[in-house]
Design an enzyme around this catalytic site. Structure first.
Site, PDB file in Angstrom:
ATOM      1  N   GLU A  81       0.810  -1.219   0.000  1.00 25.99           N
ATOM      2  CA  GLU A  81       0.000   0.000   0.000  1.00 25.99           C
ATOM      3  C   GLU A  81       0.844   1.269   0.000  1.00 25.99           C
ATOM      4  O   GLU A  81       0.439   2.284  -0.564  1.00 25.99           O
ATOM      5  CB  GLU A  81      -0.939   0.008   1.205  1.00 25.99           C
ATOM      6  CG  GLU A  81      -2.063  -1.016   1.137  1.00 25.99           C
ATOM      7  CD  GLU A  81      -1.706  -2.347   1.774  1.00 25.99           C
ATOM      8  OE1 GLU A  81      -2.591  -3.213   1.898  1.00 25.99           O
ATOM      9  OE2 GLU A  81      -0.524  -2.515   2.158  1.00 25.99           O
ATOM     10  N   PHE A 109     -11.243  -7.320  14.081  1.00 30.67           N
ATOM     11  CA  PHE A 109     -10.144  -7.745  13.205  1.00 30.67           C
ATOM     12  C   PHE A 109      -9.882  -6.684  12.132  1.00 30.67           C
ATOM     13  O   PHE A 109     -10.792  -6.265  11.434  1.00 30.67           O
ATOM     14  CB  PHE A 109     -10.492  -9.087  12.548  1.00 30.67           C
ATOM     15  CG  PHE A 109      -9.433  -9.564  11.589  1.00 30.67           C
ATOM     16  CD1 PHE A 109      -8.192  -9.976  12.049  1.00 30.67           C
ATOM     17  CD2 PHE A 109      -9.691  -9.591  10.222  1.00 30.67           C
ATOM     18  CE1 PHE A 109      -7.220 -10.408  11.157  1.00 30.67           C
ATOM     19  CE2 PHE A 109      -8.723 -10.027   9.326  1.00 30.67           C
ATOM     20  CZ  PHE A 109      -7.478 -10.436   9.798  1.00 30.67           C
ATOM     21  N   GLN A 110      -8.636  -6.244  12.040  1.00 32.87           N
ATOM     22  CA  GLN A 110      -8.185  -5.236  11.086  1.00 32.87           C
ATOM     23  C   GLN A 110      -8.961  -3.914  11.221  1.00 32.87           C
ATOM     24  O   GLN A 110      -9.216  -3.226  10.233  1.00 32.87           O
ATOM     25  CB  GLN A 110      -8.253  -5.765   9.647  1.00 32.87           C
ATOM     26  CG  GLN A 110      -7.210  -6.839   9.370  1.00 32.87           C
ATOM     27  CD  GLN A 110      -7.053  -7.169   7.907  1.00 32.87           C
ATOM     28  OE1 GLN A 110      -7.984  -7.012   7.106  1.00 32.87           O
ATOM     29  NE2 GLN A 110      -5.868  -7.636   7.540  1.00 32.87           N
ATOM     30  N   LYS A 159     -17.394  -1.153   5.785  1.00 30.37           N
ATOM     31  CA  LYS A 159     -17.790  -2.140   4.769  1.00 30.37           C
ATOM     32  C   LYS A 159     -19.300  -2.158   4.539  1.00 30.37           C
ATOM     33  O   LYS A 159     -19.767  -2.264   3.398  1.00 30.37           O
ATOM     34  CB  LYS A 159     -17.305  -3.527   5.182  1.00 30.37           C
ATOM     35  CG  LYS A 159     -17.534  -4.586   4.116  1.00 30.37           C
ATOM     36  CD  LYS A 159     -16.940  -5.932   4.510  1.00 30.37           C
ATOM     37  CE  LYS A 159     -17.138  -6.956   3.400  1.00 30.37           C
ATOM     38  NZ  LYS A 159     -16.543  -8.273   3.756  1.00 30.37           N
ATOM     39  N   MET A 185      24.473   9.483   2.313  1.00 29.68           N
ATOM     40  CA  MET A 185      24.267  10.821   2.853  1.00 29.68           C
ATOM     41  C   MET A 185      24.498  10.850   4.368  1.00 29.68           C
ATOM     42  O   MET A 185      25.154  11.754   4.899  1.00 29.68           O
ATOM     43  CB  MET A 185      22.865  11.336   2.508  1.00 29.68           C
ATOM     44  CG  MET A 185      22.634  12.779   2.943  1.00 29.68           C
ATOM     45  SD  MET A 185      23.785  13.947   2.184  1.00 29.68           S
ATOM     46  CE  MET A 185      22.907  14.313   0.651  1.00 29.68           C
TER      47      MET A 185
END
Length: 556
Positions: free
Chosen positions: A51, A113-114, A163, A468
């Site tokens: 993602e 969940f999630q 959802k 760097m």
């Protein structure tokens, strides 16, 4: 007509002119992805490996087009994985809309969940974020998100959609997308005063920032610069706002800018900032930065006025309107002596030499790409030494052809940004300059390059160290190289082959042109392992909090 929430999302995307989205599916987002299956002839979905890659791709799409980028994710880790992408877009003022899924509304707040409260997580790094709690509010929410992303100072907006909202139905009424609001100049009386400062100036300069590109004001800005005959010093975000070949273009300003840009800021009598933030990487010592000059700030965001550097005058409004207003009634200015002096400064540090050894030199690689690419081809970068070498040596001739993480300095940004730009511009070539450190953070997206056969040329400036940070350790920490010599054994050619991508290597000067020409001719994704010295440095360098008088030109 009555549609499900998932269908409303798709219809609203089409309504806003969206033809491409970047994302990754998951359980809470299944209704939306089922609708996307039916809309696949009108909405192109690009599946990334992660993602975060999708968020950077939406960002790169937006930077290279001026349109609003769109990223879709599922709930929980799918949503949190785009946080860095949102922060990157926010500080660089890039318009994005993130649509995240969440658990059903009756499961919110139960540690389901999630489940994660992404709305509050991203509040500090977005223009706005909110939860959609009724399907009837979904279309207005999406329209509001797109309007907010583009209005005023641009930036990312997130809407979180449970959802069950995507499964419920509501009446959908199409609407024309709202036009971006033209920000009027809030203090028009300042125009006359700034014009008078311009007329009286003998040594003016323009400090150009990314706001010029955000305002789509490159044409108007160039006319303004030519009218006042002032040298233009660009922040990293502004490179491309004026062609690199233009006689008024001086170069990159700040910590790793040229000696001449530092001298200009120290010797000018008028500094006009156009859409820039006076960040610490430009105004190292804020008390001394431009202290001898009158400073004018052209800015759209009132919070930026006097935030970092005190200014004598400012014009608050859309940059295109501001520079246009300043040209009205203003006579052509001439500053030939001042420009001649700058030309002398350009050659005062010709003695700065790269580290001499058997390795190819970074500037030679970039010069070769300059000669092979078209002016409208796109360069993306990650963050580190290679990014600064690109700023110093790449010839950026056209607007929106350099994509780089300016404010956030996000290692891992480049691959996603290159993907977004290549999807947006299939007729152009995209070159990604990255370092071995940055590349290790985003190399998973090679699967995306191969899956969509994106002809991106990835140049890994491989010095086998975190260059760097190691350079700072040399200068400021007594060469105590703590965790910057990682001793990794990655073979980037074999790695590319494992992903189904062509791998090549540049190990000697004689390899540069043959390898680059072969890579371009393939018209397919290519990874080039460019083996440079671990002791190569980015010079000159103005140390943090210092001025051009303390510029570092050699490491010892």
């Amino acid at each position: 007509m009555k549609l499900t929430g998932a269908e409303i999302i798709c219809e609203c995307l089409l309504e806003q002119g969206v033809d491409t989205v970047f994302g990754y599916p998951g359980g809470a987002a299944l209704n939306t992805y089922d609708a996307l299956y039916r809309y696949s002839d009108r909405i192109n979905h690009i599946l990334t490996a992660h993602e975060q890659g999708a968020s950077h791709a939406a960002d790169g799409y937006a930077r290279s087009t001026g349109k609003t980028g769109v990223v879709l994710t599922t709930s929980g880790p799918g949503a949190t994985n785009i946080v860095t992408g949102l922060a990157t877009a926010n500080i660089d003022s890039i318009p994005m809309v993130a649509i995240t899924a969440n658990v059903n509304t009756d499961q919110l707040g139960r540690d389901s969940f999630q489940e994660v409260d992404i709305v509050n997580i991203v509040k500090p790094i977005t223009k706005a974020s909110w939860l959609v709690e009724r399907v009837e509010d979904l279309a207005p929410s999406i329209r509001k998100a797109f309007a907010l992303a583009k209005d005023g100072r641009k930036g990312p907006v997130l809407i979180d959609v449970p959802k069950d909202i995507t499964a419920q139905s509501a009446e959908y009424f199409p609407e024309e997308p709202a036009r971006s609001k033209m920000i009027k100049i809030e203090n028009p009386d300042s125009i006359r005063r700034v014009q008078e400062l311009i007329r009286n100036a003998k040594r003016p300069m323009i400090y150009a920032g990314g706001g010029i590109l955000s305002a789509d004001a490159c044409k108007e800005f160039l006319a303004f610069a030519e009218l006042i005959d002032a040298p233009v010093c660009c922040s990293l975000m502004a490179l491309g706002a004026i062609p690199a070949s233009h006689p008024l273009f001086i170069g990159n300003i700040g910590m790793h800018g040229g000696y001449e840009t530092g001298k200009i800021t120290a010797e000018c009598d008028l500094m006009i900032s156009c859409g820039a933030r006076f960040s610490d990487r430009v105004a190292g010592d804020r008390e001394k930065f431009g202290e001898q000059a009158k400073i004018v700030q052209l800015e759209i965001d009132k919070k930026e006025i006097n935030k970092n550097v005190r200014v004598d005058e400012y014009v608050l409004g859309d940059l295109k309107s501001s520079v246009t207003a300043l040209t009205v009634g203003l006579e052509q200015q001439k500053h030939s002596e001042w420009l001649a002096q700058i030309d002398v400064w350009k050659h005062e540090l010709d003695s700065v030499k790269p580290y001499e050894d058997e390795y190819p030199q970074p500037h030679d690689i970039i010069y070769a790409v300059n000669g092979l690419k078209k002016p409208t081809d796109i360069i993306a970068t990650d963050v580190g030494q290679h990014q600064m070498w690109v700023a110093q040596f790449a010839k950026i001739e056209a607007e929106r052809t350099l994509l780089t993480s300016g404010g956030m300095g996000t290692m891992g940004f480049g691959m996603g940004a290159a993907i977004g730009a290549q999807i947006a511009h299939p007729d152009r070539r995209v070159f990604l300059f990255t370092g071995d450190g940055s590349f290790h953070m985003n190399l998973n997206e090679l699967v995306t390059l191969k899956s969509y056969n994106l002809p991106i040329i990835v140049l890994v400036m491989n010095n086998a160290v975190l260059g760097m940070v190691r350079q700072w350790q040399k200068l400021f920490y007594g060469s105590r190289f703590s965790q910057t010599d990682p001793h990794r054994a990655t073979d980037f050619v074999k790695l590319a082959n494992a992903f189904g991508v062509e791998g090549m290597r540049i190990a000697h000067d004689d390899d540069i042109m043959p390898v680059l020409e072969k890579a371009i001719a393939l018209n397919a994704p290519v990874v080039i392992d460019v083996q440079i010295s671990p002791d190569e440095n980015v010079l000159p360098m103005i140390p943090p909090g210092k001025t051009v008088n303390e510029i570092v030109t050699e490491m010892d």
